[in-house]
Scaffold this active site. Structure first.
Site, mmCIF file in Angstrom:
data_model
loop_
_atom_site.group_PDB
_atom_site.id
_atom_site.type_symbol
_atom_site.label_atom_id
_atom_site.label_comp_id
_atom_site.label_asym_id
_atom_site.label_seq_id
_atom_site.Cartn_x
_atom_site.Cartn_y
_atom_site.Cartn_z
ATOM 1 N N TYR B 130 -11.086 18.569 10.806
ATOM 2 C CA TYR B 130 -11.071 17.271 10.126
ATOM 3 C C TYR B 130 -10.220 16.223 10.846
ATOM 4 C CZ TYR B 130 -14.102 18.271 6.165
ATOM 5 O OH TYR B 130 -15.191 18.526 5.412
ATOM 6 N N GLU B 137 -13.519 9.288 14.967
ATOM 7 C CA GLU B 137 -14.159 8.162 14.292
ATOM 8 C C GLU B 137 -13.328 6.900 14.418
ATOM 9 O OE1 GLU B 137 -15.746 8.504 10.445
ATOM 10 O OE2 GLU B 137 -16.782 10.400 10.838
#
Lengths: 619, 889
Positions: B130, B137
């Site tokens: 994650y 991102e």
């Protein structure tokens, strides 16, 4: 300071300018484009100097400018006065601008400086401008700066007038001293201008794909052209080429031709009365109008000035004929014209009369043209039938055929003894030297001594100049190669037909000009066949190709003629032009010629340009 | 660019799926199982793709593209474009692993067979995956920001008309009072000079010159150390002009670097500049000043400085109340007001003018404004009226009563967007007023005290002019307009447009935004010559100033980028390099210049004169060669100079020509240097003709003889000796006979002696100069004939056998109209010349006889040509018969 008259006189200008322009576009290549480009540039410059103007002329330029623009054009752009450039003060003129039209010469800069300095003290309201023709020069501007007047000029510009359209197929740079500069003084300024002029020409008429040349100067010009083309790389010329090839010829490749007396009508007019900038001045006696009731009037004393170019129909027809063929044409024309005038008796109906009247102006022009040329032909005939002309021609032809060229010629001796004009003597002696590939030292010294004793020792320098130019030289090799050249190139033709010629040799009644033979042989069968002879002539011969942008390659129609531009570096004679025109008109020739040159010359003015005039101050 | 949205949307879906886990129906379970299996398979495909691509390429670059398609398919938000490949890869790998685990977890849990391994992986690996995905991102979002800004993606344009493009960065510490302010046209930089008028100067109280961008970002600031500044203004190329009281104009660039200075003339030094203006025209930027003596001086183009002192205004005792510069018909003029009089000053005259329809009560003009295009003029009168008209003062547009009697602080023309009507904006301390043609006005009670805000506002109007649009309309309008005058006016506006595009590009270039400038040039399809080439040139000029890079690298980089682009002048770039003190670089750059002519001036400047000379010769431009030669002449000592020339024959011969006309003595030195004795001989011969006395001339000739001897030119030496000999003879004769003989040729001298009966002297010359017999005989007989001494002639003919035959005797007699004497000699003429002799004396019959005797057809023809058909019928018959006979044989 005098007002300029002559080519610049204000009357008959509008008509003239229209006429001028028309005959330039008749030819294979529309040379009027070039003239229009030159005119446009002139107008643009004049408009830069707002307000009324006076032009101060370098007198040498008025002639060439007359071929580009008449006074009317200048007047339209507020040129109110014209003066000749002279030392001292400028004459009074109520104008806002004073424009100097000058060649870039230092001595002229000094005069301009004097003019400007004299002017400043009077009143400071006038603006000064300089237009350099054909190119501005740093050297001259430096001189103006040294004189402290450079800052007085609002505009300092150049007017690129290299190749001036002279006739429908003829361009001239009208640069009198080009030959002398190139071959005597090793000053290649005029060659630079030539290359520049050819670049301008290519900008208007497309890149010329093939360049041929013979001679040192030709090589130099071609080199400069190729270099300049590289310099313009990037701005590709997108015009479909009008000229297929360019032939550059050094005058010193063919020194013989200009020395010979030209025997075409135009050539003879030039030999006898000398044509300058397209005009000839003639003795007025033959041109008096025979009007009734004016029998006792005084003869005019001013020489009769005539413009000679192909705009005149009759002149275009006879100019290139051998003089012996001119008479018959004139008498035929006379019959046609008088028959045409007789038509009026047959005109019965109003319609017929009207038709006759409508043709009248044209007929009258033709009649006056005929009258003029009949008079000129008479004047010339008086000379050609004289004994001295005949004797002179006989000797020339003997030399050209190689008769006794290695001995002192008694005719020349007699002429010297009788103090005939020096130039005539020099022409003959040079011709003998050229036809013998140099004279034996003894013969040469004898001639030189005779000339110095008869005409004065001051001509020592002139003789030295002629030697430098190769016109006069001592025989170095034992072998005289002139006969080989003559035979290979068929420079002497026995059976010539002056009335209906079949070979270019008609222009000199037997002698075919070497330069034109080279042009002729280049087309067929090509120079490869005469390599031997080419090696005997001075300077390298070469061929260059210029890449065309894709899509501009010309697709020639069946039977379509090629167009070749022949450039004579150092001058061309009218007879040579006539010979090239003859080749253009030959049915199976396949090539049409446009002729360009630094200057139109004849033997007399050519030799004159090589003379050094020395005069001592009176004791 | 949907990447940034992905993470969140997908997480939401995840939650929904887990909520519905509690009690799904059989159908739903089946659907979910299929869905999850497909998704797992899909992500596996991506994973396998990634691994395969990595194995085949051996690097992770370009990996994204190998899986782009399946990724887009399986990911709801479409990935439009990838800005930062590394960061994308980071989160793609992370999410791929996560997804495979997640979907397989769902599938197995739906089927209620959850292997431990998957459960462990799902709740353990996220610790690594994650953060990795989120980092990727974020990086991608960051990389995408400029693109979003450029494309306007995700931006919503608000419907308001005014958009604040950027924030004003003004940070002015003090007010603008006592400041000179200048804003460059078209929203260029703004300059402030504080307290310029302060006379007493201590180092601490020096005025400060500040330059800001139009948005108020400070660009430069430095204390003013020069004289008192009267006016500041910007040029079209964003240079700042500071005009001082003493007439000196200093030029700075917009970064505050000093460029150069010039003076407005000596007259100003005494009288000082009381007011100055900077103006723009088609010629460039100009400066106008008015001096304490109330005289105007103009410089129309500061880059090509030509000062024009305008004529005096008659009776002007005080400074004009207001004035303006305008350009009309290619002429720059000044309009000025003094009391109730208006004058137009041009180069030649001062013309009093009266604006049409002006109120006669006007006794003074307070303000004057010319529109930007010089088409309109506005005058503010002491009656409070604004007169608006054309700048040629021929037409009045309108007049407006402001009801304010005090002079406005500022008056400016402006044109509202899409309006054909120009209007005038006036400003007082607390009032801003827009007056137009239509008798209406808009009043803005001014809220800001500082007048310069108004200026800002006005400039904004100018900027919003939407010039290109207006220009387009003008061209279209010109097409419909049939009246040529109007057409011209409209088209003139078009010219304006071209200027502005140029200005725009210049601006970008001056701000060093080269790539943008090139893009704009390409977009507007500006011809390479004016567009891209120019920008590249500027770039190169900037590049050469980068001191840290070595010469080779820069030269190479420049050549690579510029290549043979049309219109690139390497010499200009080289000149720049030289200015920056990089001579070697300049020379390297010059090598790329195809026009050798262009190389020369710079090479000279850099003192590479030898190279300059070769380049000049290479160009073929003789004027250029002359220029270099004169330069060399001044720079070098004579010996070196001559040596240099010697190695360059072209230059040498040109210099010789120059000397021949300008410096005779140098010419001699040149020949001496080259041991060119032949030319030296010629030189002395020429020089001898310039001498005034016989002695001096003899001396020069003797020099010539010596040189000719050295040159082994025997002939010339002998000839010159002969000439000296002749001079001596002539001098003697001159003294003896008191007749001028000098400067006659030998031939003429002998002739003249013979004519005077001085046979003995003639004979002496004949012998001394070894005149050939033939010529002497010719000489003698023609002199005697001329003298009409027939007796002497006859005597001479009998003295011995003539070497020239006797035909010449006949001819000279005939020439002097004595046929009687002539006939005496005809009999002596040889047979070959008989015909000619007979013809000469006009005896046709004898001529025919002789010709027949000689059986010569050509001679018969000759005689024939002299016969006239009417009078000589008998002879003609005879000739024809003879010719026929000759032909038969």
């Amino acid at each position: 300071m005098t007002r300029i008259s002559g080519a610049w006189s204000s009357h008959d200008t509008v008509v003239l300018s229209v006429k001028m322009a028309a005959h330039l576009s008749y030819g294979r290549v529309n040379l009027n484009i070039l003239r229009e480009a030159a005119r446009k540039e002139l107008r643009e410059f004049l408009d830069k100097c707002a307000g009324s103007k006076a032009i101060v002329w370098d007198e040498y330029l008025t002639g060439p400018f007359g071929l580009i623009a008449q006074y009317s054009l200048l007047k339209e752009h507020e040129v109110e006065k014209m003066f000749t450039l002279k030392a001292g003060r400028l004459p009074a003129a109520d104008v806002k601008n004073i424009i100097f039209f000058v060649r870039p010469r230092l001595e002229l800069m000094d005069i301009i400086a004097e003019n400007v300095i004299g002017e400043d003290r009077q009143r400071s309201q006038r603006d000064f401008h300089i237009l350099f023709v054909p190119r501005r020069s740093l050297l001259c501007e430096q001189r103006l700066e040294e004189q402290g007047v450079l800052g007085s000029f609002i505009n300092i510009e150049e007017y690129i007038l290299d190749l001036i359209p002279y006739d429908g197929d003829l361009l001239s740079m009208e640069s009198e001293s080009a030959f002398r500069e190139c071959y005597l003084e090793n000053d290649q300024t005029s060659l630079y201008h030539t290359a520049k002029g050819l670049m301008t020409l290519q900008a208007l008429y497309g890149t010329i794909p093939q360049i041929f040349g013979k001679g040192e100067c030709a090589r130099h010009v071609a080199n400069m052209m190729l270099r300049m083309k590289r310099e313009f790389a990037g701005s590709q010329n997108q015009i479909l080429p009008v000229f297929d090839s360019l032939l550059l010829l050094d005058r010193n490749v063919d020194l013989l031709t200009p020395l010979a007396t030209q025997l075409t009508y135009e050539g003879l007019i030039d030999e006898v009365y000398s044509i300058t900038n397209g005009y000839v001045k003639l003795p007025p006696e033959k041109f008096t109008q025979k009007k009734q009731g004016e029998g006792g009037k005084d003869l005019p004393t001013e020489p009769k000035k005539l413009q000679l170019n192909s705009a005149e129909e009759l002149y275009a027809e006879i100019r290139d004929k051998n003089f012996n063929a001119v008479g018959s044409v004139l008498s035929k024309k006379a019959k046609i014209i008088s028959a045409a005038f007789e038509e009026r008796h047959n005109a019965k109906t109003v319609g017929e009369i009207k038709q006759f009247v409508s043709q009248l102006p044209h007929m009258q022009a033709a009649r006056s043209s005929l009258a003029n040329h009949t008079s000129i032909a008479e004047l010339i005939k008086d000379i050609t039938t004289s004994e001295s002309f005949f004797d002179n021609l006989t000797v020339e032809q003997e030399f050209m055929t190689g008769v006794d060229t290695d001995k002192v010629n008694s005719y020349i001796e007699d002429c010297i003894a009788q103090q005939d004009p020096l130039i005539k003597i020099l022409r003959l002696v040079c011709m003998q030297s050229v036809c013998n590939n140099g004279l034996k030292q003894k013969v040469l010294d004898y001639y030189k001594r005779e000339i110095l004793q008869t005409y004065g020792y001051e001509h020592l320098l002139t003789l030295s100049n002629l030697e430098k130019a190769g016109l006069l030289k001592p025989q170095t090799s034992t072998r005289n190669n002139y006969p080989t050249i003559r035979k290979t190139l068929k420079l002497w033709m026995e059976d010539i037909n002056e009335q209906n010629p079949n070979d270019i040799s008609y222009v000199y009644s037997g002698y075919a000009p070497l330069s034109v033979r080279l042009a002729q042989l280049l087309v067929r069968p090509g120079w490869r066949s005469i390599e031997e002879v080419l090696k005997m002539l001075p300077g390298p011969h070469f061929e260059e190709r210029q890449q065309l942008p894709s899509g501009l390659h010309k697709k020639r129609q069946q039977g379509e003629n090629r167009t070749t531009l022949v450039f004579f570096l150092g001058g061309v004679t009218y007879a040579e032009i006539a010979a090239l025109r003859f080749l253009s008109q030959m049915e199976d020739g396949g090539t049409e010629y446009v002729i360009a040159t630094t200057k139109l010359i004849n033997g007399t003015c050519w030799i004159k340009s090589l003379m050094d005039k020395l005069e001592a101050p009176p004791f | 660019m949907a990447a940034p949205a992905k993470g969140t949307s997908r997480t939401a879906q995840n939650d929904v799926a887990s909520i519905k886990k509690k009690g799904p129906g059989a159908l739903a379970t089946a659907y979910l199982v299929i869905y999850n299996v497909v998704m797992t398979a899909g992500w596996l495909v991506i994973a396998v793709g990634l691994v395969r691509a990595y194995l085949s390429k051996g690097s992770y670059h370009g990996l994204y593209y190998s899986i782009e398609r399946p990724l887009k398919f399986f990911q709801t938000g479409a990935l439009l474009e990838v800005q930062n490949e590394d960061s994308v890869l980071l989160f793609v790998v992370a999410w791929t692993v996560t997804e495979i685990i997640r979907y397989s977890f769902y599938t197995f849990s739906l089927l209620n067979h959850l292997p431990y391994l998957i459960k462990w992986a799902r709740y353990t690996l996220f610790i690594v995956l994650y953060p990795m995905g989120v980092t990727g991102e974020l990086l991608t979002i960051y990389a995408a920001l400029p693109y979003v800004q450029k494309t306007g993606l995700y931006s919503v344009t608000l419907p308001n008309k005014k958009i604040e493009l950027y924030e004003m960065g003004w940070n002015l510490r003090e007010g603008l009072r006592d400041c000179l302010i200048a804003a460059a046209p078209y929203g260029g930089p703004i300059a402030l000079l504080k307290e310029s008028q302060r006379r007493e100067r201590s180092a601490s109280a020096r005025p400060l010159l500040e330059i800001y961008s139009a948005a108020g970002v400070p660009m430069a600031s430095f204390p003013w150390k020069s004289g008192v500044v009267v006016h500041i203004g910007w040029t079209v190329s964003d240079d700042l002009l500071c005009i001082q009281e003493d007439g000196t104009v200093l030029i700075y660039d917009m970064f505050g670097n000093f460029r150069r200075h010039f003076s407005m003339g000596n007259e100003v030094l005494q009288n000082q500049v009381i007011e100055a203006k900077v103006f723009h025209s088609a010629y460039g930027t100009g400066v106008a000043i008015v001096t304490g003596a109330f005289r105007f001086t103009l410089a129309t183009n500061i880059d090509d400085l030509k000062l024009r002192r305008l004529p005096e205004v008659p009776g002007l005792q005080v400074a004009p109340s207001c004035w303006a510069v305008l350009t009309q018909d290619r002429q720059t003029k000044v309009v000025l007001a003094s009391g109730k009089d208006l004058y137009v000053l041009d180069n030649t005259a001062c013309t009093p003018v009266t604006p049409p329809g002006i109120d006669p009560q006007v006794s003074s003009y307070f303000q004057m404004a010319v529109s930007f295009s010089y088409k309109y003029l506005a005058l503010f009168t002491d009656t409070g009226h604004v007169w608006m008209g054309t700048s040629n003062l021929k037409e009045k547009l309108s007049e407006f009563d402001t009801k304010v009697r005090s002079p406005p602080k500022q008056m400016v023309w402006c044109r509202r967007p899409k309006s054909q009507q120009p209007s005038v904006v006036l400003m007082w301390d607390r009032l801003l007023l827009v007056a137009g043609k239509c008798k209406e006005s808009i009043k803005y009670p001014s809220q800001c005290k500082e007048s310069q805000k108004a200026d800002e506002y006005l400039r904004e109007i100018k900027e919003q002019n939407l010039l290109p649009e207006a220009v387009k309309q003008c061209v279209e309008a010109a097409g419909f307009e049939h009246e040529p005058e109007t057409q011209k006016i409209l088209l003139r506006v078009r010219e304006y447009k071209q200027m502005t595009v140029q200005v725009l590009i210049d601006r970008l270039v001056f701000r060093r935004l080269y790539p943008l400038a090139i893009e704009i040039c390409r977009y507007l399809k500006i011809p390479e010559f004016q567009g891209v080439s120019r920008v590249l040139k500027h770039w190169a000029c900037f590049k050469v100033q980068q001191k840290e890079e070595p010469d080779d690298v820069i030269a190479c980089a420049i050549n690579q980028k510029l290549g043979d682009t049309a219109g690139i002048s390497y010499s200009e770039i080289a000149a720049r390099a030289y200015e920056c003190g990089r001579t070697e670089l300049a020379i390297k750059l010059l090598e790329f210049e195809p026009r050798s002519g262009e190389q020369v001036p710079l090479l000279l400047k850099m003192k590479r004169s030898q190279l300059a000379l070769s380049k000049a010769i290479e160009s073929g431009d003789t004027d250029l060669v002359y220029t270099v030669v004169t330069y060399l002449k001044n720079e070098m000592n004579r010996g070196d100079f001559f040596m240099t020339l010697r190695n360059q024959p072209v230059a040498l011969s040109l210099y010789r020509q120059f000397c021949k006309h300008q410096e005779q003595n140098t010419l001699k030195d040149l020949f001496n240097q080259d041991d060119d004795h032949q030319e030296l001989g010629n030189f002395y011969v020429r020089a001898s003709y310039g001498e005034g006395s016989v002695e001096a001339r003899m001396a020069a000739l003797q020099n010539a003889v010596d040189e000719f001897n050295k040159a082994k030119n025997e002939f010339s030496a002998r000839a010159t000796e002969e000439q000296m000999k002749l001079l001596r003879w002539q001098r003697r004769f001159q003294e003896e006979f008191d007749k001028p003989y000098l400067d006659c040729s030998l031939h003429e001298t002998v002739h003249s002696l013979l004519q005077d009966g001085k046979h003995k002297q003639a004979e002496q010359l004949y012998k001394d100069f070894r005149i050939p017999d033939k010529r002497f005989w010719w000489l003698k007989i023609s002199a005697l004939a001329e003298k009409e001494d027939w007796e002497e002639l006859e005597k001479f003919s009998k003295s011995k056998k003539s070497p020239i035959g006797y035909l010449p005797f006949v001819e000279v007699c005939v020439k002097h109209q004595n046929k009687y004497e002539a006939k005496k000699y005809v009999t002596k003429v040889t047979l070959e010349q008989k015909v000619k002799a007979h013809l000469a004396v006009g005896d046709l019959e004898q001529a025919v006889e002789a010709a027949i005797e000689r059986r010569s057809e050509s001679e018969l023809n000759l005689v024939l040509s002299r016969c006239t058909p009417t009078t000589d019928r008998a002879l003609l018959d005879k000739i024809n018969r003879a010719r026929a006979g000759a032909l038969k044989k």
